[in-house]
Enzyme design. Sequence first.
Site, PDB file in Angstrom:
ATOM      1  N   HIS A   1       0.850  -1.196   0.000  1.00 53.55           N
ATOM      2  CA  HIS A   1       0.000   0.000   0.000  1.00 53.55           C
ATOM      3  C   HIS A   1       0.879   1.237   0.000  1.00 53.55           C
ATOM      4  O   HIS A   1       1.912   1.261   0.659  1.00 53.55           O
ATOM      5  CB  HIS A   1      -0.916   0.015   1.234  1.00 53.55           C
TER       6      HIS A   1
ATOM      7  N   ASP B   1      -8.033  -4.383  -0.699  1.00 57.97           N
ATOM      8  CA  ASP B   1      -8.551  -4.798  -2.008  1.00 57.97           C
ATOM      9  C   ASP B   1      -8.399  -6.291  -2.236  1.00 57.97           C
ATOM     10  O   ASP B   1      -9.176  -6.887  -2.976  1.00 57.97           O
ATOM     11  CB  ASP B   1      -7.841  -4.032  -3.123  1.00 57.97           C
TER      12      ASP B   1
END
Length: 433
Positions: free
Chosen positions: A307, A365
Amino acid sequence: MSYTVTIRDSKTGKEIECPVIEGTYGAPVIDTKQLYNELGMFTFDPGFMTTAACKSAITYLDGEQGILLHRGYPIEQLAENSNYLEVCYLLLYGELPTKAQFQDFRDDLNKRNLVHEHLERFYTGYRYDAHPMSILIGITGALSSYYHEALDINDPEDRELTAKRVIAKMPILAAHCYKHAMGHPFVYSRDDLGYVENFLNMMFSLPNRPYIPNRTAVRALDLLLILHADHEQNASTSTVRLSGSAEANPFACIAAGIVTLWGRAHGGANEAVLRMLGEIEDPKNIPTFIKRAKDKDDPFRLMGFGHRVYKNYDPRAKIIRKVCHDLLEEVDTVDQPLFDIAMQLEDIALKDEYFIERKLYPNVDFYSGIILKALGIPTAMYTVMFALARSAGWISQWLEMMEDPDFRIGRPRQLYIGKQTRDYVPMSRRKRR
Ligand code: CMC
């Protein structure tokens, strides 16, 4: 304690004192409003990496510490105790509702959970295989035609009503994107169902087959919506604010946010996770893909890992992981081999030195892609689901901006690097370059 930062122009020797403003948390900001007046200069910050474009009291995130707060409440507590509709209320009004306030909010949304019958005809203009995000952009933009002349964005009551309309109508628009693709009749909202059950019913019930929601599925989707409801000043939220700053129609502003969210670099990651799992195809191919992910000369990356902001862990991923595992234990689908690949990848990434050293944890996700697949939602709809959740954040940020006394039209500056002034040359005298 108030303090300043001195900015000195070494060419002219001129100095200015810029006030430093401290928020509740996070890096203090240097107020550079006087920079142009005093020094005749702008700041240069492509991608706004170090620029606070607004003041906001809605969401705070700290990527290093893995903290995400909405109106001060940690996402972990909201995920455990709250529900998406209550989080919508919290984002909009700044406080958790009492029982009576929550009931009034629900009743109000129910009054608005239909769309004009004519709006439904817009869907038929799209090909059966149109990407649902392209449909959602068009249909949300079309809502602006129903709420324009009569909507006064300077009136607080009209603004509040707009926010409620957005939250009430987005599930309808999203579900109908799916129904259009399937060629199934649109299903109306039902006041007797909760927000998530109603959405699933609009998605999956058929005239010949009622939809009976599974409790784990409802909880998983509710959680997914909570975790995606707002994420401070990301690209789509900033788009909504910038369009809104021009006093554009708020439904058109939400459509602009959806446009930005559709970008591959923003909302498309969960879709990419499923594409990758499909590409891996069989658990026996995992080692090849892991090898490729580690190879500097191979552009392949494990989708759903790492991320940009959360460098230690993504707090949302931690929360959603358990629900994802619970759901996978309950569902029995033809997609089981895909889920086996996902669980093995997760296991490897949590144990393999390469991923541990670089802090490449599975992100939100990764799990949301798997959950949506397990819920039977097609991959092309994933970003629509993200847009549905985020519409609460977008409209809350729009409301906050409209109420801000410092509110003005957004107008970034530039560093001009083009030609100097030159004279127009008639076409007959131009040389080919
Ligand atoms: N697979 C394999 N290696 C990776 C990955 C990955 N997914 N992500 C980063 N790395 C490696 C990278 O090669 C680099 O290695 P080295 O130090 O040896 O050069 C190191 O990890 C640091 O990578 P980085 O590119 O500096 O990290 P970044 O912060 O620029 O990138 C990222 C963050 C999310 C773009 C990246 O991790 C990535 O591409 N992940 C896959 C795509 C993805 O899942 N995106 C969704 C993110 S969440 C979106 C949201 O919150 O809305």
